[in-house]
Design an enzyme around this catalytic site. Sequence first.
Site, PDB file in Angstrom:
ATOM      1  N   ASP A  62      -1.147 -14.639 -33.544  1.00 53.14           N
ATOM      2  CA  ASP A  62      -1.019 -16.056 -33.892  1.00 53.14           C
ATOM      3  C   ASP A  62      -0.631 -16.258 -35.355  1.00 53.14           C
ATOM      4  O   ASP A  62      -0.644 -15.315 -36.152  1.00 53.14           O
ATOM      5  CB  ASP A  62      -2.333 -16.794 -33.572  1.00 53.14           C
ATOM      6  CG  ASP A  62      -3.568 -16.066 -34.100  1.00 53.14           C
ATOM      7  OD1 ASP A  62      -3.423 -15.124 -34.912  1.00 53.14           O
ATOM      8  OD2 ASP A  62      -4.681 -16.435 -33.726  1.00 53.14           O
ATOM      9  N   ASN A 117     -16.339 -20.121 -31.294  1.00 50.88           N
ATOM     10  CA  ASN A 117     -16.278 -21.000 -30.113  1.00 50.88           C
ATOM     11  C   ASN A 117     -15.693 -20.262 -28.907  1.00 50.88           C
ATOM     12  O   ASN A 117     -15.373 -20.878 -27.898  1.00 50.88           O
ATOM     13  CB  ASN A 117     -15.444 -22.245 -30.428  1.00 50.88           C
ATOM     14  CG  ASN A 117     -14.012 -21.910 -30.810  1.00 50.88           C
ATOM     15  OD1 ASN A 117     -13.622 -20.742 -30.799  1.00 50.88           O
ATOM     16  ND2 ASN A 117     -13.225 -22.926 -31.123  1.00 50.88           N
ATOM     17  N   HIS A 160     -12.812 -18.542 -28.909  1.00 49.57           N
ATOM     18  CA  HIS A 160     -11.350 -18.452 -28.844  1.00 49.57           C
ATOM     19  C   HIS A 160     -10.882 -17.003 -28.981  1.00 49.57           C
ATOM     20  O   HIS A 160     -11.537 -16.168 -29.596  1.00 49.57           O
ATOM     21  CB  HIS A 160     -10.662 -19.385 -29.854  1.00 49.57           C
ATOM     22  CG  HIS A 160     -10.745 -18.994 -31.285  1.00 49.57           C
ATOM     23  ND1 HIS A 160     -10.520 -19.890 -32.308  1.00 49.57           N
ATOM     24  CD2 HIS A 160     -11.008 -17.822 -31.902  1.00 49.57           C
ATOM     25  CE1 HIS A 160     -10.633 -19.278 -33.459  1.00 49.57           C
ATOM     26  NE2 HIS A 160     -10.933 -18.017 -33.248  1.00 49.57           N
ATOM     27  N   GLU A 179      -8.004 -22.108 -27.947  1.00 54.26           N
ATOM     28  CA  GLU A 179      -9.250 -22.831 -28.165  1.00 54.26           C
ATOM     29  C   GLU A 179      -9.869 -23.259 -26.832  1.00 54.26           C
ATOM     30  O   GLU A 179      -9.173 -23.318 -25.807  1.00 54.26           O
ATOM     31  CB  GLU A 179      -8.951 -24.075 -29.013  1.00 54.26           C
ATOM     32  CG  GLU A 179      -8.406 -23.753 -30.406  1.00 54.26           C
ATOM     33  CD  GLU A 179      -9.495 -23.332 -31.383  1.00 54.26           C
ATOM     34  OE1 GLU A 179     -10.241 -22.379 -31.086  1.00 54.26           O
ATOM     35  OE2 GLU A 179      -9.587 -23.941 -32.463  1.00 54.26           O
TER      36      GLU A 179
HETATM   37  P1  PGA Z   1     -13.327 -13.400 -37.700  1.00 58.21           P
HETATM   38  O1  PGA Z   1     -12.467 -14.296 -36.712  1.00 58.21           O
HETATM   39  O2  PGA Z   1     -12.883 -11.983 -37.482  1.00 58.21           O
HETATM   40  O3  PGA Z   1     -12.982 -13.892 -39.062  1.00 58.21           O
HETATM   41  O4  PGA Z   1     -14.763 -13.614 -37.316  1.00 58.21           O
HETATM   42  C1  PGA Z   1     -12.379 -13.903 -35.383  1.00 58.21           C
HETATM   43  C2  PGA Z   1     -11.482 -14.839 -34.636  1.00 58.21           C
HETATM   44  O5  PGA Z   1     -11.463 -16.048 -34.950  1.00 58.21           O
HETATM   45  O6  PGA Z   1     -10.792 -14.373 -33.720  1.00 58.21           O
END
Ligand code: PGA
Length: 243
Positions: free
Chosen positions: A67, A136, A138, A143
């Site tokens: 992404d 959350n 994702h 999302e």
């Molecule tokens: P993080 O993010 O590694 O900073 O916890 C994980 C994600 O949002 O996929």
Amino acid sequence: MRIIKVRDYQDMSRKAANVLSAQIILKPNCVLGLATGSTPIGLYDQLVDWYGKGDLDFALVKTVNLDEYVGLPAYNDQSYIYFMEKHLYSRVNLDPQNVNIPNGMNADPQAECRRYEKIIDDLGGIDLQLLGIGNNGHIGFNEPDNIFYRKTHVVDLTESTIEANKRFFEDVSMVPRQAITMGVGTIMQAKKIVMIANGEGKAPIVKEAFSKEINPLIPASILQLHPDFTLIADEAALSLMDV
Ligand code: PGA
């Protein structure tokens, strides 16, 4: 699904790096799906270390990232292209022609989504996809929603994600509101998927995603259906699950 319980962040990073490394050794021209975020930084450091020792060669490896934010130029230190340059691209012998990440500056984001999906198709799909998990649930920037999106698409980021990401920006108003992400279908078509998760902050979502029913409101839960999905998580991230 397979769950590998590890001691801590370092152990997680090393074990996951071993899996990526094995993939590169077995298929030197493999297609790796890569992720950004704080979780994979140790893994990239480990790969760079092995590359420096002559144990890994990225000359033929192709990469596709999950992404990118819409509207952040490559020189912005919060763009994912900047992150990948800093943590991996500039430190190993990946051919710049072989690295791919959605272009969040394309004036036509929908056309960019179609272009990106075609790149993945033309590469013959992803051999191994690396994932983190958002608070959350994702994966990439898919999302929570009422449906699972199949293909690369533009998403409106949720308040929870904006809140989680604001620590990286001067001010919450500077956090981008949209991103381009591979779809859940794009991710699920990867031949092999490895997710890494660490820390007690991730324990509730890891439990929600992997010990309950599949639900698009917890996008990562669909990984339970993947035929070759491995979760490498530390004791803290698994502390609420029976493993
Ligand atoms: P993080 O993010 O590694 O900073 O916890 C994980 C994600 O949002 O996929």
